[in-house]
Structures are given as C-alpha cells and as structure tokens.
Design a protein around this motif. Structure first.
Motif, PDB file in Angstrom:
ATOM      1  N   VAL A 546      -3.586   1.499  -2.384  1.00 32.11           N
ATOM      2  CA  VAL A 546      -3.389   0.064  -2.183  1.00 32.11           C
ATOM      3  C   VAL A 546      -2.018  -0.319  -2.723  1.00 32.11           C
ATOM      4  O   VAL A 546      -1.627   0.127  -3.812  1.00 32.11           O
ATOM      5  CB  VAL A 546      -4.491  -0.745  -2.908  1.00 32.11           C
ATOM      6  N   ASN A 547      -1.289  -1.126  -1.971  1.00 29.21           N
ATOM      7  CA  ASN A 547       0.034  -1.587  -2.386  1.00 29.21           C
ATOM      8  C   ASN A 547       0.010  -3.077  -2.682  1.00 29.21           C
ATOM      9  O   ASN A 547      -0.548  -3.865  -1.907  1.00 29.21           O
ATOM     10  CB  ASN A 547       1.073  -1.300  -1.297  1.00 29.21           C
ATOM     11  N   VAL A 548       0.613  -3.465  -3.806  1.00 27.05           N
ATOM     12  CA  VAL A 548       0.772  -4.864  -4.190  1.00 27.05           C
ATOM     13  C   VAL A 548       2.268  -5.110  -4.360  1.00 27.05           C
ATOM     14  O   VAL A 548       2.962  -4.299  -4.988  1.00 27.05           O
ATOM     15  CB  VAL A 548       0.031  -5.190  -5.509  1.00 27.05           C
ATOM     16  N   ASN A 549       2.741  -6.220  -3.809  1.00 31.51           N
ATOM     17  CA  ASN A 549       4.179  -6.452  -3.867  1.00 31.51           C
ATOM     18  C   ASN A 549       4.482  -7.941  -4.033  1.00 31.51           C
ATOM     19  O   ASN A 549       3.829  -8.790  -3.416  1.00 31.51           O
ATOM     20  CB  ASN A 549       4.850  -5.941  -2.585  1.00 31.51           C
ATOM     21  N   CYS A 550       5.464  -8.245  -4.879  1.00 30.56           N
ATOM     22  CA  CYS A 550       5.976  -9.608  -5.034  1.00 30.56           C
ATOM     23  C   CYS A 550       7.476  -9.560  -4.779  1.00 30.56           C
ATOM     24  O   CYS A 550       8.250  -9.055  -5.614  1.00 30.56           O
ATOM     25  CB  CYS A 550       5.681 -10.161  -6.428  1.00 30.56           C
ATOM     26  N   ALA A 551       7.901 -10.042  -3.619  1.00 29.74           N
ATOM     27  CA  ALA A 551       9.306  -9.932  -3.209  1.00 29.74           C
ATOM     28  C   ALA A 551      10.227 -10.722  -4.132  1.00 29.74           C
ATOM     29  O   ALA A 551      11.354 -10.295  -4.412  1.00 29.74           O
ATOM     30  CB  ALA A 551       9.453 -10.414  -1.765  1.00 29.74           C
ATOM     31  N   LYS A 552       9.766 -11.890  -4.622  1.00 33.20           N
ATOM     32  CA  LYS A 552      10.642 -12.738  -5.432  1.00 33.20           C
ATOM     33  C   LYS A 552      10.993 -12.085  -6.758  1.00 33.20           C
ATOM     34  O   LYS A 552      12.161 -12.100  -7.179  1.00 33.20           O
ATOM     35  CB  LYS A 552       9.970 -14.090  -5.666  1.00 33.20           C
ATOM     36  N   THR A 553      10.002 -11.497  -7.448  1.00 35.12           N
ATOM     37  CA  THR A 553      10.246 -10.952  -8.784  1.00 35.12           C
ATOM     38  C   THR A 553      10.715  -9.505  -8.760  1.00 35.12           C
ATOM     39  O   THR A 553      11.251  -9.011  -9.758  1.00 35.12           O
ATOM     40  CB  THR A 553       8.962 -11.032  -9.627  1.00 35.12           C
ATOM     41  N   GLY A 554      10.495  -8.791  -7.635  1.00 39.68           N
ATOM     42  CA  GLY A 554      10.892  -7.393  -7.573  1.00 39.68           C
ATOM     43  C   GLY A 554       9.887  -6.452  -8.201  1.00 39.68           C
ATOM     44  O   GLY A 554      10.161  -5.250  -8.330  1.00 39.68           O
ATOM     45  N   TYR A 555       8.719  -6.958  -8.594  1.00 41.00           N
ATOM     46  CA  TYR A 555       7.682  -6.100  -9.165  1.00 41.00           C
ATOM     47  C   TYR A 555       6.686  -5.696  -8.070  1.00 41.00           C
ATOM     48  O   TYR A 555       6.371  -6.480  -7.165  1.00 41.00           O
ATOM     49  CB  TYR A 555       6.940  -6.802 -10.300  1.00 41.00           C
ATOM     50  N   SER A 556       6.209  -4.476  -8.180  1.00 42.19           N
ATOM     51  CA  SER A 556       5.205  -3.978  -7.240  1.00 42.19           C
ATOM     52  C   SER A 556       4.233  -3.086  -7.995  1.00 42.19           C
ATOM     53  O   SER A 556       4.489  -2.674  -9.133  1.00 42.19           O
ATOM     54  CB  SER A 556       5.856  -3.196  -6.092  1.00 42.19           C
ATOM     55  N   ALA A 557       3.113  -2.783  -7.348  1.00 43.41           N
ATOM     56  CA  ALA A 557       2.111  -1.900  -7.949  1.00 43.41           C
ATOM     57  C   ALA A 557       1.521  -1.017  -6.865  1.00 43.41           C
ATOM     58  O   ALA A 557       1.345  -1.454  -5.723  1.00 43.41           O
ATOM     59  CB  ALA A 557       1.018  -2.707  -8.645  1.00 43.41           C
ATOM     60  N   VAL A 558       1.245   0.221  -7.236  1.00 42.24           N
ATOM     61  CA  VAL A 558       0.542   1.152  -6.356  1.00 42.24           C
ATOM     62  C   VAL A 558      -0.751   1.540  -7.053  1.00 42.24           C
ATOM     63  O   VAL A 558      -0.730   2.092  -8.158  1.00 42.24           O
ATOM     64  CB  VAL A 558       1.388   2.402  -6.046  1.00 42.24           C
ATOM     65  N   ILE A 559      -1.884   1.234  -6.406  1.00 45.49           N
ATOM     66  CA  ILE A 559      -3.204   1.518  -6.971  1.00 45.49           C
ATOM     67  C   ILE A 559      -3.857   2.604  -6.128  1.00 45.49           C
ATOM     68  O   ILE A 559      -3.949   2.474  -4.906  1.00 45.49           O
ATOM     69  CB  ILE A 559      -4.084   0.256  -6.985  1.00 45.49           C
ATOM     70  N   THR A 560      -4.300   3.681  -6.770  1.00 50.28           N
ATOM     71  CA  THR A 560      -4.910   4.798  -6.057  1.00 50.28           C
ATOM     72  C   THR A 560      -6.364   4.958  -6.490  1.00 50.28           C
ATOM     73  O   THR A 560      -6.643   5.234  -7.659  1.00 50.28           O
ATOM     74  CB  THR A 560      -4.148   6.106  -6.317  1.00 50.28           C
ATOM     75  N   PHE A 561      -7.274   4.753  -5.543  1.00 50.37           N
ATOM     76  CA  PHE A 561      -8.694   4.996  -5.784  1.00 50.37           C
ATOM     77  C   PHE A 561      -8.979   6.442  -5.380  1.00 50.37           C
ATOM     78  O   PHE A 561      -8.758   6.826  -4.232  1.00 50.37           O
ATOM     79  CB  PHE A 561      -9.553   4.035  -4.965  1.00 50.37           C
ATOM     80  N   GLN A 562      -9.463   7.233  -6.326  1.00 45.56           N
ATOM     81  CA  GLN A 562      -9.648   8.665  -6.099  1.00 45.56           C
ATOM     82  C   GLN A 562     -11.109   8.969  -5.764  1.00 45.56           C
ATOM     83  O   GLN A 562     -12.014   8.581  -6.500  1.00 45.56           O
ATOM     84  CB  GLN A 562      -9.229   9.454  -7.341  1.00 45.56           C
ATOM     85  N   THR A 563     -11.317   9.671  -4.648  1.00 44.63           N
ATOM     86  CA  THR A 563     -12.661  10.139  -4.327  1.00 44.63           C
ATOM     87  C   THR A 563     -12.955  11.405  -5.114  1.00 44.63           C
ATOM     88  O   THR A 563     -12.039  12.163  -5.465  1.00 44.63           O
ATOM     89  CB  THR A 563     -12.792  10.412  -2.822  1.00 44.63           C
ATOM     90  N   LYS A 564     -14.224  11.624  -5.394  1.00 40.10           N
ATOM     91  CA  LYS A 564     -14.606  12.780  -6.196  1.00 40.10           C
ATOM     92  C   LYS A 564     -14.338  14.066  -5.427  1.00 40.10           C
ATOM     93  O   LYS A 564     -14.739  14.198  -4.266  1.00 40.10           O
ATOM     94  CB  LYS A 564     -16.089  12.707  -6.557  1.00 40.10           C
ATOM     95  N   PRO A 565     -13.636  15.042  -6.033  1.00 42.42           N
ATOM     96  CA  PRO A 565     -13.441  16.333  -5.359  1.00 42.42           C
ATOM     97  C   PRO A 565     -14.756  17.076  -5.210  1.00 42.42           C
ATOM     98  O   PRO A 565     -15.743  16.778  -5.901  1.00 42.42           O
ATOM     99  CB  PRO A 565     -12.479  17.076  -6.301  1.00 42.42           C
ATOM    100  N   PHE A 566     -14.792  18.058  -4.295  1.00 42.71           N
ATOM    101  CA  PHE A 566     -16.032  18.788  -4.016  1.00 42.71           C
ATOM    102  C   PHE A 566     -16.516  19.538  -5.255  1.00 42.71           C
ATOM    103  O   PHE A 566     -17.709  19.591  -5.531  1.00 42.71           O
ATOM    104  CB  PHE A 566     -15.812  19.760  -2.860  1.00 42.71           C
ATOM    105  N   TYR A 567     -15.585  20.117  -5.994  1.00 48.03           N
ATOM    106  CA  TYR A 567     -15.941  20.833  -7.212  1.00 48.03           C
ATOM    107  C   TYR A 567     -15.402  20.063  -8.409  1.00 48.03           C
ATOM    108  O   TYR A 567     -14.210  19.745  -8.467  1.00 48.03           O
ATOM    109  CB  TYR A 567     -15.364  22.251  -7.216  1.00 48.03           C
TER     110      TYR A 567
END
Length: 712
Positions: A546-567
C-alpha cells in the motif's frame, strides 16, 4: 426433465421414440435456432445484447453484433463437441455453455421458457457432436506412471512401511470405490477425462512418496516427522488430493450418465453432490402440499419492500434519531464446515484456477450479517485516532499519525477471525452512521479555540456510503469531522479470484484524506485480502503493498502486508516505512501484526508500541431500521439478516434472491428505456467517484453535512 423438453420441442411424444431400434435421427431434430440473448462480456462492459445462431451441421454456437450483421463473419463462436450446457442457479433466465477448450459463454434469455428452448437444443447438438468426436478419436493409450515412481527408491522414507490403513489415510477410497465402474465404462469417457485420471494417478504416487519421506525422517536430527509445518504439509496435500478425487468422481459420473443413457429413455439427472435443500443457494424451496393435492413453494412472510422507483430518491437523514449500535461485535463461529463439505465441493467443481468469482453465487451459510457498505464503516471504529491526525505538530507527525490510524483500522473491520462474506450491495443502496468522540480524550491542542462553534462536548464524525455502480461493483464512502476540518473520500470495488485452497480479493480504488487546516491531501490505496483453508475453517489474512503519499509535504509511506509463507513464519505480519522524499531518507519504521502489537521506531532511536487489541472501540450510531429509507442497508437486508440469525437458510436464500431479482428487473428496465442510472451522493469524476458536497468544496458548513442533494 431434459428428455421431456426435447420431445416437446420436437412436437412428438414418448411413443414416437422406439427403443431397440434407432430411437431418433439427429437430422430430424436440426431445428433452426437463432435470436437475441444477453452475453456477459467482462466486469467493465457487463451484459450486452448479441444475436446468436446455432449452427447444427458444424456444431458451433455463433454470435453477431446484431441480426443485420449475420451475413458477415461471426464476432465469436464456440464448438459444442464435448461442451457442457448448464442452467444457472442464480435465476431462471441464465445459462452457461462450457466448451471443451475451457472457454465459456454466460448467456441470459428473456424468460425461463426461452432459456429451456436454447438449453435443450444446445444439449442435443452437443451430444451429437460429442459422439461423433468419440468415433473419430479413439481413446489414448494409458501413459506410464513413471513420475509417480521416480525417486521412491532413493527417498528417505523408502524403507518406511505404510500401515494397512494407508489407503484411507491418503484419501484414495473415492477412486477405489468406483474403479470397477470406470474400468467397465472406460470407453464412454472422453480423452480429456482419461488424461485427468492418469494425471491423478501420478499425483497420488507423488503424494504417497511425500508421506513416506516425511514419516521416514530420523527423529534424532533435523526436522521431526511430528514437526508442525510438516504435519500441515501432509494435511494440505491430503485435503487437495481428496478434493481433486471428489471432483473427478463427479465429472466421470456425469459423463457416464450423459453418454450411456439413450435420449428417449429415462430423463437425464444432473449428478452432483447431494446438497441439503436448506443450503441450496438459488435452488427450489421445499414444496408444501395443499388440501386439494396441488403443491406450491414455501410460503414466506410478505416482504415489506417499496417500489423499485424509490431507489432514485434520497433519504432525509436526521442525526438526532441515531442511537448507539447494539449489534453484537462478533459473528458466530462457523466452526468446521464438514457438514457443508458437499456444498463446497460442488462449488469448487465448477471453478478453475484464476477464475473471477464476482458473479459466482456463494452458499448462504457463509454470509456475514451485514452489507459491505457497513463493513467499510467499521474501519472507522477508532475515530479518536482519525480525528487526532490533524493535531500533528509537524508534517512528519501527521504522516505517522495517519499510518497509525490506517494500520489499526483493519482489526475492527473484521467481525471475528472466521472468514465470512458480507452482502453484495444493491445498486443505489446506502448506509449512514456517525461516531461521537469525547473532547476530553483529545489533547488540549485539539480542542477548538475560543470563538469556534461547538455544539457539544464531543466531536461528530459522520459517514455516508453508496453503491454507485453494479458492473463493476463500485462502492463510494465519505467521512468527515466538520469541527476539525478534515474528511476522507474513497471509492473501491472488489475483484475476487479462485486460488485453489484460497480465495483472493483485490481492492481496486483509491482514498483521499484532506486536512483543510494544513492544506494537505493524502492519497492511499488498499491491501488485498485472502480467505484461506476454505475446506476446513476459513480465516482471513491481508497481503500486498500500500502506498500513502502527501505531495505538499513530500512525505510518503510504503506499507507491506505480508502473507504467511508455506513453511514457518507468523500470521498477519506488517511493516511500513515513512520516507522524506526530497532527501530520500527513511524517518520512521513500523513492524508487528496488524491485529496485534505494532512498534514504531524513529531515526532518533525513540520507539513507541501500540497494542491494537487494547485500543478503545467507539460504537457507531445508527438510526433504527423502521426510521431508515427503503434502500438503506439494514432495512434493505433486514429479512435476510433475521433469517440468518434464526439459522433459516431457506428463507434467507429466498429473501436474498428477491433482492437480486429486483435489481436485475430494474437493470433490464433501464436498458430497455435507455435510462441512465442516477446516483444520490457521489459524482463520477473521470475514473473516480467523489462525494457531491465534500468539505473541501463547501464555503459555509451546515449542521447536517451529509444531507442529500436536491433533485433537479
């Protein structure tokens, strides 16, 4: 039944069909069939009228844009040799034509009689050309099962002896039980089913080798045969093989029944897992015998539904009528679904990997007792964190506050750990609610300054959602806190995909948070969701970036939801990075579980821990059903919800089908009259849907920010 329908169409009777001699000639039944049908194209285009022609001699179902273009090259065609023609359970007008290549036409006739006419003629043509294929294409020779035996001698468990009950353990009893049937009627099976049987044999051999390898592991070193992940691997492999065996068993029985029985003999019966009537979604309800000997469907209490013309009218919202929601916070646990296994297997037998599930009718027993529009509202169950975003002392602080609110919203959005499906909203359906946030819980700087209007000791956060489109199914929702000068506008539609033992749901759309006090706009997307273990106890996990962005302030965030690996690995893991784009530096990191503990770490070394399970939940405020408009979610679905609470699946299915049929009727009426759908609260802006009177466009703010627009 099918045979009777064929005879009726032919204009004959059963006496005209002599057993012992040639019961019928295909040329006698080569009736010309053509006409307009609705064809489902894709999620964007939806249903379209096309002119169809049944080419009996060539064994093709062809279609054209219209009747005038039938002398030109067909827009498309489907070979009927080996095809399966199936009436749909979702209504009395729809049917599917499934070609042997895997291509499918989903078609809709004008009424039940026209559907039966098309289905009967298509089945006759398909049977004739399927038999012709069998004569010209002899069965393939049985392939060697080298894949199944490769490596068995060198595997770590090659010396391990499987106990006498291994066949039952491996789930092979299904195929063994019918092996004599299949061997005696092998000539009746088409080539693709013979290939499927051979592939199943290979898979069973590999499954057997896997079990031997795991059980033959030495317990002294390395992973033990009782290792949790290895036990899960064995169970998953067993469940997969059992499911595949059941599906192949169904297909083989269907093929034997269709090819073995003569056309004029007993009526063909569609062989499938016997579904309990109470769980059949879209099936016929148990009949009631009246005193005069006639039968009729189950009598339901009359539905207190208003005319479909009311769908275009706006509801008058009086916030003073809202009361705190008393609906239980948790859904009942589904538990193990062993008793519904036949329903699930029947559903799985109709699906293929990657198939879009948007139009698939799911069993009623898996429904959650609320609409999708209300589920979106429950992502606002921590309105205090939402309101506190604008109180951040710096652009970085406000971005981190937004990330915190975002990550903590998903836990309350799910009603319990069991995966259940909310109702698909009807086009024109709306949902309204609000939350009161006590100002005493807010930091001093968040309290309005002297001279600012304040009606009470609470901030009021209001929410409105609307189903703005049916194809694709787009929902728009908007929330605002007028006193804090902040609002969020989001549009989203879900696309479901079958993934074998899981169902994946992609959330397509975008949200925009406006902090008017700071002149900032934050854009964000949504993660995908997955329903796992659909054959046992289904559960939900989130995945994707998921990407979050605020153009005015120049701050952004990248959020990664991880699925459970098989093992190994943990469930519901998430991590995030907040970055200052001009300097390309990461200023804050987040890690943890989105339904558990989250840890925020800043570049200064400071850390902060948030336990999502201990955050206070603010119950939303909703008007009672009797005060809601006819197209507000809870009143619209009240009969379905009451039936589900009473565990009356028959009645719930009937009420649900009533709403869906009414929606189709309205859609057909708009198509015939060329009337465009008019939304209530949201307007189309390019690819986006925007609330008609958002806070950022309002010069003066009224006390009822979500009052409906006036009709032109």
């Amino acid at each position: 039944m099918q045979t009777e329908a064929v005879l009726e169409l032919h204009g004959g009777s059963q006496s005209s069909c002599k057993t012992g001699s040639k019961s019928w000639q295909y040329s006698d039944l080569m009736e010309k069939v053509d006409g307009y049908l609705m064809k489902y194209t894709n999620l964007v285009t939806g249903w379209q009228y096309r002119y169809f022609v049944l080419n009996n001699e060539a064994g093709l179902l062809e279609y054209f844009v219209n009747e005038q273009s039938r002398n030109q090259k067909p827009r498309g065609s489907l070979p009927l040799g080996g095809a399966v023609i199936s009436p749909s359970d979702e209504d009395s007008h729809t049917f599917t034509v499934n070609a042997i290549s895997g291509e499918q036409y989903k078609l809709r006739a004008s009424d039940a009689k026209e559907r039966q006419h098309w289905v009967s003629r298509l089945q006759i043509c398909a049977q004739h050309h399927t038999e012709a294929m069998g004569k010209t294409n002899p069965p393939l020779q049985t392939r060697s099962l080298s894949m199944a035996s490769q490596g068995s001698g060198s595997s770590p468990g090659s010396q391990h002896t499987i106990n006498q009950n291994s066949n039952a353990l491996l789930g092979l009893s299904q195929l063994q039980r019918g092996s004599s049937l299949y061997s005696s009627r092998k000539s009746l099976l088409p080539d693709h089913l013979l290939e499927a049987r051979e592939m199943m044999s290979q898979a069973q051999g590999q499954h057997r080798d896997l079990i031997q390898s795991i059980e033959g592991l030495p317990s002294s070193q390395g992973p033990s045969p009782l290792d949790q992940d290895l036990l899960l691997l064995k169970a998953t492999s067993l469940a997969t093989m059992t499911c595949l065996s059941d599906c192949l068993h169904i297909l083989q029985l269907q093929q034997v029944a269709r090819q073995k029985l003569p056309l004029c003999g007993p009526a063909l019966e569609w062989l499938e897992p016997k579904l309990p009537d109470i769980l059949k979604n879209g099936g016929t309800l148990p009949s009631i015998t009246k005193d005069d000997g006639k039968t009729e469907g189950t009598i339901l209490e009359p539905l207190e539904m208003d005319s479909c013309d009311i769908a275009g009218e706006q509801e008058e919202i009086d916030a003073t009528q809202e009361v705190e929601d008393s609906t239980p916070a948790e859904e009942e646990d589904l538990g193990a679904v062993e008793e519904e296994r036949s329903v699930i297997l029947h559903l799985l037998s109709q699906l293929k990997l990657g198939m879009d599930l948007t139009r698939v009718v799911l069993p009623t027993f898996i429904l959650e007792k609320r609409s999708l529009l209300e589920m979106y509202a429950d992502f606002m169950s921590h309105p205090d964190l939402f309101v506190a975003i604008t109180d951040g002392s710096s652009p970085l602080d406000r971005m981190v506050r937004f990330v915190e609110y975002y990550l903590t919203s998903f836990h309350e959005g799910r009603k319990g750990a069991i995966a259940k499906k909310p109702y698909n909203p009807i086009i024109g359906e709306t949902f309204h609610c609000s939350w009161k946030v006590p100002k005493a819980t807010m930091p001093p700087s968040a309290v309005p300054k002297e001279g600012t209007s304040c009606a009470s000791d609470c901030y009021n956060v209001r929410y409105v959602a609307e189903q703005v489109s049916h194809h694709p199914p787009v929902s728009g929702f908007y929330a605002e806190c007028q006193e804090r000068q902040m609002c969020v506008n989001t549009h989203v539609w879900t696309k479901s995909k079958f993934m074998g033992m899981s169902i994946g749901v992609t959330m397509i759309g975008e949200g925009n948070l406006h902090l008017l006090e700071h002149g900032e706009e934050y854009t964000f997307s949504l993660p995908s969701a997955y329903a796992r273990s659909i054959l046992t106890v289904p559960w939900v996990e989130l995945g994707g970036k998921v990407n979050v962005n605020c153009a005015k302030t120049g701050y952004s965030a990248v959020i990664t939801f991880q699925t459970k690996p098989f093992y190994g690995g943990k469930l519901h893991r998430v991590n995030a990075e907040v970055k200052h784009n001009p300097t390309n530096s990461v200023v804050c990191r987040v890690q943890g579980e989105w339904n558990g503990v989250l840890e925020f770490t800043y570049t200064s070394g400071e850390t902060r821990v948030v336990d999502v399970t201990k955050l206070p939940v603010t119950r939303k405020r909703v008007r009672p059903n009797e005060l809601q408009g006819p197209y507000e979610s809870r009143r619209l679905w009240q009969h379905v919800t009451e039936s589900l609470k009473e565990r009356d699946m028959d009645k719930a299915t009937e009420h649900k089908r009533f709403l869906e049929e009414r929606q189709r009727k309205e859609e057909r009426h708009r198509a015939e009259t060329q009337t465009a759908w008019r939304t209530k609260y949201f307007e189309r802006k390019g690819e986006d849907w925007v609330y008609y009177q958002p806070l950022w466009k309002t010069a003066t703010h009224s006390s009822s920010p979500v009052s409906p627009p006036q009709n032109p």
